[in-house]
Design a protein around this motif. Structure first.
Motif, short mmCIF file in Angstrom:
data_model
loop_
_atom_site.label_atom_id
_atom_site.label_comp_id
_atom_site.label_asym_id
_atom_site.label_seq_id
_atom_site.Cartn_x
_atom_site.Cartn_y
_atom_site.Cartn_z
N PHE A 1 -0.93 5.58 -5.37
CA PHE A 1 -1.94 4.30 -5.88
C PHE A 1 -2.54 4.84 -7.21
O PHE A 1 -3.25 3.98 -7.77
CB PHE A 1 -3.20 4.65 -5.14
N SER B 1 -2.22 -1.06 -2.29
CA SER B 1 -2.28 -1.15 -2.95
C SER B 1 -1.36 -2.27 -2.94
O SER B 1 -0.36 -2.91 -2.65
CB SER B 1 -1.61 -0.03 -3.53
N ARG B 2 -1.51 -4.00 -4.09
CA ARG B 2 -1.29 -4.53 -4.15
C ARG B 2 0.53 -4.11 -4.52
O ARG B 2 1.61 -4.97 -3.62
CB ARG B 2 -1.37 -5.40 -5.49
N TYR C 1 -0.56 -3.97 -12.26
CA TYR C 1 -0.92 -2.17 -12.34
C TYR C 1 -2.34 -2.26 -13.68
O TYR C 1 -1.92 -3.05 -14.77
CB TYR C 1 -0.05 -0.96 -13.41
N PRO D 1 2.14 0.01 -4.44
CA PRO D 1 2.21 1.47 -4.75
C PRO D 1 2.93 1.75 -5.59
O PRO D 1 3.93 1.14 -5.91
CB PRO D 1 2.41 1.63 -3.65
N PRO E 1 -6.07 -2.50 -6.12
CA PRO E 1 -6.31 -3.01 -4.62
C PRO E 1 -5.82 -4.00 -3.66
O PRO E 1 -6.09 -4.97 -5.05
CB PRO E 1 -7.40 -2.27 -4.53
N GLN F 1 -3.50 2.87 -12.96
CA GLN F 1 -4.27 2.46 -11.49
C GLN F 1 -3.67 1.59 -10.84
O GLN F 1 -3.41 0.35 -11.59
CB GLN F 1 -5.44 2.47 -11.69
N CYS F 2 -3.29 1.35 -9.55
CA CYS F 2 -2.23 0.21 -8.74
C CYS F 2 -3.48 -0.29 -8.45
O CYS F 2 -4.63 0.35 -8.14
CB CYS F 2 -1.78 0.94 -7.60
N LYS G 1 -12.64 -4.07 -10.91
CA LYS G 1 -12.22 -4.74 -10.20
C LYS G 1 -12.77 -6.10 -10.21
O LYS G 1 -12.04 -7.07 -9.56
CB LYS G 1 -12.29 -3.80 -9.27
#
Length: 350
Positions: A330, A297-298, A270, A300, A289, A286-287, A252
């Motif tokens: 998410f 999530s940006r 994603y 979902p 955030p 995984q989405c 992240k």
């Protein structure tokens, strides 16, 4: 005229001075960080407010009313003090001062590289913003949020968090008001100093764990995220899917930094990665955030997929090998990379 720090060093063991009485997280950590370096490995500690005693010390932190790195004086309580870490707004405490001046040496020592190495600067800045800055703010009475803005918005805490911050933890290590105190002043100071050393070790444990993480895990992940980011257009013409071929890494921080440097509107939505670093591993979607610490999530995964598993999920998505999609949307999974990628591509357009 006061003796120079160099002369004091030659004629006596290196001594660190700080104040006695109620201790705080900033000087507890400052002392610990100094003692990580060869110059201070076997240093003595004097906790006092006596100017004459402090003047005998090689280095003084959080007391003395003076900030002068050339003289190894690192206090921040002066009325005129307003020093901040480079490119940060928060006024420094003694922890921030010591870290600003000695942090690169500590990190370089950990990595076994020169202080001017690029990776040292990267970690130096990261540890400040993720760890040290909060201590600086706490000691200087700076809120993480603008109190006026919170009041104007009518926001109130839903429950007490118990003050479980590092600063509060150190505060609880101080003697209680009604604890027995030795009548002999020397013994009383020694007892207080023992408690301070417990606090310093506790703060040091957290700092060293952070240092280990950023040098051994976070930094190696940086190159892997960069390589995946460079290949993002191979998976989606707009670069909205990031794929880790071998295994997932802490991504992240690095992703947000890359996107900020890149600029523009295109964002990763994603992230795909195998559950385990083995050839037949299942894959996760995984989405990303909205922010690093956000639960939002940006984009979902589609609402119609959420809460379903296995064959039922495959029937709904039209993609074989479905494993699950979390009820909150998410994260999801598929038995293969091809299946996970197909799910991600479909989700982009829903």
């Amino acid at each position: 005229m006061a003796e120079s720090a160099t002369k004091r060093l030659k004629i006596s063991p290196v001594t660190i001075g700080t104040h006695n009485g109620h201790f705080h997280a900033d000087e507890a950590l400052a002392v610990y960080m100094l003692r990580l370096l060869p110059t201070y490995n076997d240093s003595k500690l004097i906790r006092t407010r006596d100017p004459a005693l402090l003047d005998t010390c090689h280095t003084v932190v959080d007391v003395g009313g003076e900030y002068d790195a050339a003289k190894e004086r690192y206090d921040h309580h002066q009325r005129t003090f307003n020093t901040t870490f480079p490119n940060r707004p928060t006024k420094l405490s003694s922890a921030g001062l010591v870290y600003m001046h000695f942090g690169k040496a500590i990190i370089a020592q950990k990595l076994g590289v020169a202080e001017d190495a690029e990776e040292v600067s990267v970690i130096w800045e990261k540890i400040y913003t993720s760890f040290i800055e909060a201590l600086d703010a706490h000691d200087n009475g700076i809120s993480a949020y603008d109190p006026k803005a919170i009041s104007a918005a009518g926001l109130e805490k839903r429950f007490s968090d118990g003050g479980f911050s590092l600063g509060a933890m150190v505060s609880r290590l101080n003697p209680n008001w009604n604890d027995p105190t030795p009548s002999d002043p020397v013994q009383a100071q020694a007892a207080e100093d023992e408690k301070f050393l417990v606090a310093s070790a506790r703060m040091g444990e957290e700092f060293s764990r952070d240092l280990d993480y950023y040098t051994k895990s976070w930094l190696p992940a940086r190159e892997i995220v960069h390589k995946a980011y460079q290949k993002r257009l191979e998976h989606d013409p707009q670069g909205r899917i990031l794929v880790f071929d071998g295994q997932s890494v802490p991504w992240k921080d690095h992703l947000y930094t890359l996107e900020e440097k890149e600029g523009g509107e295109a964002k990763i939505l994603y992230v795909l990665y195998p559950e385990k670093p083995v050839p037949d591993a299942k894959w996760r979607i995984q989405c990303v955030p909205v922010t690093k610490d956000s639960f939002e999530s940006r984009k979902p995964l589609p609402e119609a997929w959420r809460g379903f598993r296995d064959d039922e999920l495959s029937g709904i998505t039209g993609v074989d090998g479905g494993v699950f999609v979390h009820a909150a949307g998410f994260i999801g999974g598929n038995k293969t990379f091809e299946g996970a990628k197909t799910m991600a591509v479909k989700a982009l357009d829903i």
